[in-house]
Design an enzyme around this catalytic site. Structure first.
Site, short mmCIF file in Angstrom:
data_model
loop_
_atom_site.label_atom_id
_atom_site.label_comp_id
_atom_site.label_asym_id
_atom_site.label_seq_id
_atom_site.Cartn_x
_atom_site.Cartn_y
_atom_site.Cartn_z
N TYR A 89 -2.83 13.06 -0.24
CA TYR A 89 -3.86 14.07 0.00
C TYR A 89 -3.51 14.83 1.25
O TYR A 89 -2.97 14.26 2.22
CB TYR A 89 -5.26 13.47 0.04
CG TYR A 89 -5.85 13.27 1.42
CD1 TYR A 89 -5.92 12.02 1.99
CD2 TYR A 89 -6.37 14.37 2.12
CE1 TYR A 89 -6.45 11.84 3.25
CE2 TYR A 89 -6.91 14.19 3.38
CZ TYR A 89 -6.96 12.94 3.93
OH TYR A 89 -7.48 12.76 5.17
N TRP A 181 -14.20 8.28 6.36
CA TRP A 181 -13.56 7.65 5.18
C TRP A 181 -12.11 7.23 5.49
O TRP A 181 -11.69 6.13 5.15
CB TRP A 181 -13.59 8.65 4.02
CG TRP A 181 -13.01 8.15 2.73
CD1 TRP A 181 -13.69 7.54 1.71
CD2 TRP A 181 -11.65 8.27 2.28
NE1 TRP A 181 -12.84 7.25 0.67
CE2 TRP A 181 -11.57 7.68 1.01
CE3 TRP A 181 -10.47 8.79 2.85
CZ2 TRP A 181 -10.37 7.60 0.28
CZ3 TRP A 181 -9.29 8.73 2.13
CH2 TRP A 181 -9.25 8.14 0.86
N ASP A 182 -11.38 8.08 6.13
CA ASP A 182 -9.97 7.78 6.44
C ASP A 182 -9.84 6.51 7.28
O ASP A 182 -9.03 5.62 6.99
CB ASP A 182 -9.34 8.94 7.23
CG ASP A 182 -9.14 10.17 6.38
OD1 ASP A 182 -8.00 10.53 6.09
OD2 ASP A 182 -10.17 10.76 5.97
N SER A 183 -10.64 6.43 8.34
CA SER A 183 -10.58 5.24 9.21
C SER A 183 -11.00 4.00 8.44
O SER A 183 -10.34 2.95 8.50
CB SER A 183 -11.50 5.44 10.42
OG SER A 183 -11.11 6.58 11.16
#
Ligand SMILES: Nc1nc2c(ncn2[C@@H]2O[C@H](COP(=O)(O)OP(=O)(O)OP(=O)(O)O)[C@@H](O)[C@H]2O)c(=O)[nH]1
Ligand SMILES: [Mg+2]
Length: 231
Positions: A89, A181-183
Site C-alpha cells: 500500500y 492502524w499502521d502502528s
C-alpha cells in the site's frame, strides 16, 4: 492470481489522482510483474469518486464507499480482497519515492512478512517536513518502541508491503480504523512473531500537508495507551 496487489487509499485527492496513479502504473509495468492496482476510495466530497471510475481497466479496479471509512478500515478491506500474494500500500501523494517499490518486494521475497519504508534509518532522505512534525513523529515512534518493544524506527510511513497470507489473521483483531492502524498492525505482528523489516526511503511531504498535528498525535497517543492495556 496476480503476484502483486498495490492498494492506493484515496480520500479527496482530485488534484493529484490522474497523474500519480499513472506514475504507479508505469512503475509496475517497468517491474515486469503481474500486478493489480486497487483504488480504495471512500467518503470523498470532491471529484475523486468520478476520477477513479474513469481509471478502471484490466489491471485497475476500485473499492469505493460513499461513507468515509478511515485509512485503516479501507486497507483492511482492500487487503482482504487483494489477489496478490504480496500486497503493497502506498499513499496517493506518493510521498515515498516509487523507486523503492522493488526494495519492498525484495524484502518480502527474502522472507519478511511485513516490510515498511522508513524515514528514520541511516540512508533515509526526508524533505519538506516541518521541524515540529519531525520532532513529534520521532517522539511517537520512540514511545511505541518503549511501550511495545517493536524495535521499528518508523511505524507510520504510508509505504508498506505485506505477505498477504501472514497478515490476514491479524486483520481479524485490528481495532483502529484510521491513522493508528499502521502502528497497531506492526505491534500485533510483533506479538505474533512475524518478521518485520524496514528499508530507508526518500520521502517528500506534500506542500499543503493536511495533518492536524495536535489532534492526530493526541489521537494516536491515546490509541497506543488504549492498546497497551488491552493486549
Ligand atoms: N480511503 C481512504 N483513504 C484515506 C482516508 N483518509 C486518508 N486517506 C488517504 O490516506 C493517505 C494518507 O493521507 P495523507 O493526507 O497523505 O496523510 P499524511 O501523509 O499523514 O498527511 P500529509 O502531510 O497531508 O500528506 C492518502 O492517500 C489519503 O488520500 C479515508 O478515510 N479513506
Ligand atoms: Mg501524505
Amino acid at each position: 492470481m496476480s503476484e502483486i496487489s498495490v492498494i492506493i487509499p484515496i480520500y479527496n485527492e482530485e488534484g493529484i489522482l490522474l497523474n500519480n496513479v499513472s506514475r504507479v502504473k508505469d512503475a509496475l509495468e517497468n517491474l515486469g510483474m503481474d500486478y493489480e492496482i486497487i483504488l480504495a476510495e471512500d467518503g470523498s466530497t470532491d471529484e475523486s469518486p468520478f476520477i477513479v471510475k474513469r481509471l478502471v481497466s484490466e489491471k485497475m479496479r476500485i473499492m469505493s464507499s460513499g461513507k468515509k471509512l478511515g485509512r485503516g478500515a479501507t486497507l483492511n478491506r482492500a487487503i482482504r480482497s487483494a489477489k496478490g500474494n504480496i500486497v503493497i500500500y502506498m499513499d496517493a501523494d506518493l510521498a515515498t519515492d516509487l523507486k523503492h517499490t522493488k526494495d519492498l518486494i525484495k524484502e518480502i521475497r527474502k522472507g519478511a512478512d511485513i516490510c515498511t519504508g522508513s524515514r528514520f534509518l541511516p540512508g533515509s532522505k526526508v524533505g519538506g517536513r516541518k521541524a515540529l512534525r519531525e520532532f513529534l513523529s520521532r517522539g511517537y515512534n520512540m514511545m511505541l518502541r518503549t511501550m511495545f518493544d517493536t524495535s521499528v524506527k518508523d511505524h507510520q510511513c504510508g509505504f508498506k508491503a505485506f505477505r498477504r497470507a501472514a497478515v490476514l489473521p491479524l486483520l481479524e483483531e485490528m481495532e483502529n480504523n484510521h491513522w493508528f492502524w499502521d502502528s497497531e498492525l506492526l505491534i500485533r505482528a510483533r506479538l505474533k512473531g512475524l518478521t518485520i523489516t524496514e528499508i530507508p526511503v526518500e520521502w517528500k511531504d506534500r506542500k499543503e500537508s493536511g495533518v492536524r498535528l495536535r489532534t492526530d498525535i493526541l489521537e494516536m497517543g491515546a490509541a497506543a495507551l488504549f492498546l497497551r492495556f488491552r493486549i
